[in-house]
Write a protein that holds these residues in place. Structure first.
Motif, PDB file in Angstrom:
ATOM      1  N   ARG A   1      -6.902  -2.530  -5.423  1.00  0.00           N
ATOM      2  CA  ARG A   1      -8.082  -2.542  -3.889  1.00  0.00           C
ATOM      3  C   ARG A   1      -7.613  -2.517  -3.020  1.00  0.00           C
ATOM      4  O   ARG A   1      -6.743  -3.640  -2.678  1.00  0.00           O
ATOM      5  CB  ARG A   1      -9.545  -3.187  -3.720  1.00  0.00           C
ATOM      6  N   LEU A   2      -6.964  -2.123  -2.144  1.00  0.00           N
ATOM      7  CA  LEU A   2      -5.899  -1.069  -1.049  1.00  0.00           C
ATOM      8  C   LEU A   2      -6.321  -0.457   0.123  1.00  0.00           C
ATOM      9  O   LEU A   2      -7.693  -0.217  -0.979  1.00  0.00           O
ATOM     10  CB  LEU A   2      -5.108  -0.491  -1.151  1.00  0.00           C
ATOM     11  N   THR A   3      -6.393  -1.180   1.489  1.00  0.00           N
ATOM     12  CA  THR A   3      -7.487  -1.266   2.576  1.00  0.00           C
ATOM     13  C   THR A   3      -5.943  -0.594   3.439  1.00  0.00           C
ATOM     14  O   THR A   3      -4.730  -0.529   2.836  1.00  0.00           O
ATOM     15  CB  THR A   3      -7.718  -2.085   3.429  1.00  0.00           C
ATOM     16  N   GLY A   4      -6.798   0.565   4.081  1.00  0.00           N
ATOM     17  CA  GLY A   4      -5.851   0.955   4.999  1.00  0.00           C
ATOM     18  C   GLY A   4      -5.195   2.388   4.841  1.00  0.00           C
ATOM     19  O   GLY A   4      -5.727   2.945   3.524  1.00  0.00           O
TER      20      GLY A   4
ATOM     21  N   LEU B   1      -2.489   4.921   3.164  1.00  0.00           N
ATOM     22  CA  LEU B   1      -1.567   4.955   1.615  1.00  0.00           C
ATOM     23  C   LEU B   1      -0.904   6.166   1.835  1.00  0.00           C
ATOM     24  O   LEU B   1      -1.248   7.538   2.304  1.00  0.00           O
ATOM     25  CB  LEU B   1      -2.863   5.002   0.310  1.00  0.00           C
TER      26      LEU B   1
ATOM     27  N   GLU C   1     -10.189  11.993  -6.225  1.00  0.00           N
ATOM     28  CA  GLU C   1     -11.179  11.261  -5.062  1.00  0.00           C
ATOM     29  C   GLU C   1     -12.796  10.945  -5.472  1.00  0.00           C
ATOM     30  O   GLU C   1     -12.714  11.943  -6.645  1.00  0.00           O
ATOM     31  CB  GLU C   1     -10.929  12.308  -4.105  1.00  0.00           C
TER      32      GLU C   1
ATOM     33  N   GLU D   1     -18.460   6.300  -4.452  1.00  0.00           N
ATOM     34  CA  GLU D   1     -18.133   4.681  -5.218  1.00  0.00           C
ATOM     35  C   GLU D   1     -18.047   4.154  -6.083  1.00  0.00           C
ATOM     36  O   GLU D   1     -17.720   3.150  -6.756  1.00  0.00           O
ATOM     37  CB  GLU D   1     -18.393   3.429  -3.450  1.00  0.00           C
TER      38      GLU D   1
END
Length: 199
Positions: A125-128, A130, A178, A181
């Motif tokens: 899980r990456l935040t910010g 990309l 995409e 969630e």
């Protein structure tokens, strides 16, 4: 000896100790087979010589390892053979491990299609924001450095061979999707279950 002095430092480094004496067993100091493998790798890197895990078990002190490396206890202290490029044949045969993977892949395809038994999925899980182009370039750089990630097994008359892809053909294409969630788990499961084509 100078070799013992280096070995004392390597034993201490791997075991996380301040000092190690020359006559104390690696295993009495808390070493185990996993730490033993780390020690062997450090000895190989620093002293440029070979020591097997069996030899470490039978020569578990600094002094004994030093004698073994010097050839005094049956060891020959051989330096690793230098790696050098060789000319590849026009047709590169599969290794035994590759033959096994190829056979299993073909066996699975005769049934319900290639499955994902040998996939090793990893989800992060990456935040910010990309940078997709940078991520794809990084994956390509990894593939460029490792031929095994660019090797496929095409067949000629049912006989497989290694083919090492070069340039853009050997760089993986980053696929993006995409989803909501709530659907992430299903998408990850479907991606992880996708079979791997080796040809």
């Amino acid at each position: 000896t100078p070799v013992e002095e280096v070995l004392c430092g390597l034993f201490a480094e791997v075991l996380g100790l301040e000092r190690v004496g020359a006559d104390v067993s690696f295993f009495d100091l808390g070493g185990d087979s996993l730490l033993g493998m780390r020690l062997i790798a450090r000895i190989r890197a620093v002293l440029d010589t070979e020591l097997s895990i069996r030899e470490l078990f039978t020569s578990a002190t600094v002094a004994a390892v030093a004698r073994f490396l010097d050839g005094g206890d049956g060891g020959d202290g051989d330096v690793q053979t230098a790696l050098r490029p060789v000319t590849r044949p026009d047709v590169i045969p599969l290794s035994f491990a590759q033959q096994r993977m190829w056979f299993l892949n073909r066996l699975e395809e005769t049934g319900s299609g290639a499955d994902a038994a040998y996939n090793l999925p990893l989800a992060l899980r990456l935040t910010g924001a990309l940078d997709i182009a940078a991520l794809e370039a990084a994956l390509g750089d990894v593939a460029d450095r490792h031929e095994s990630l660019r090797t496929v097994f095409p067949e000629t008359d049912g006989s497989p061979r290694q083919q090492i892809l070069e340039g853009t053909a050997g760089r993986p294409r980053l696929e993006t999707a995409e989803c909501a969630e709530a659907d992430v788990r299903d998408l990850l499961a479907a991606t992880s279950d996708r079979g791997f084509d080796v040809s």
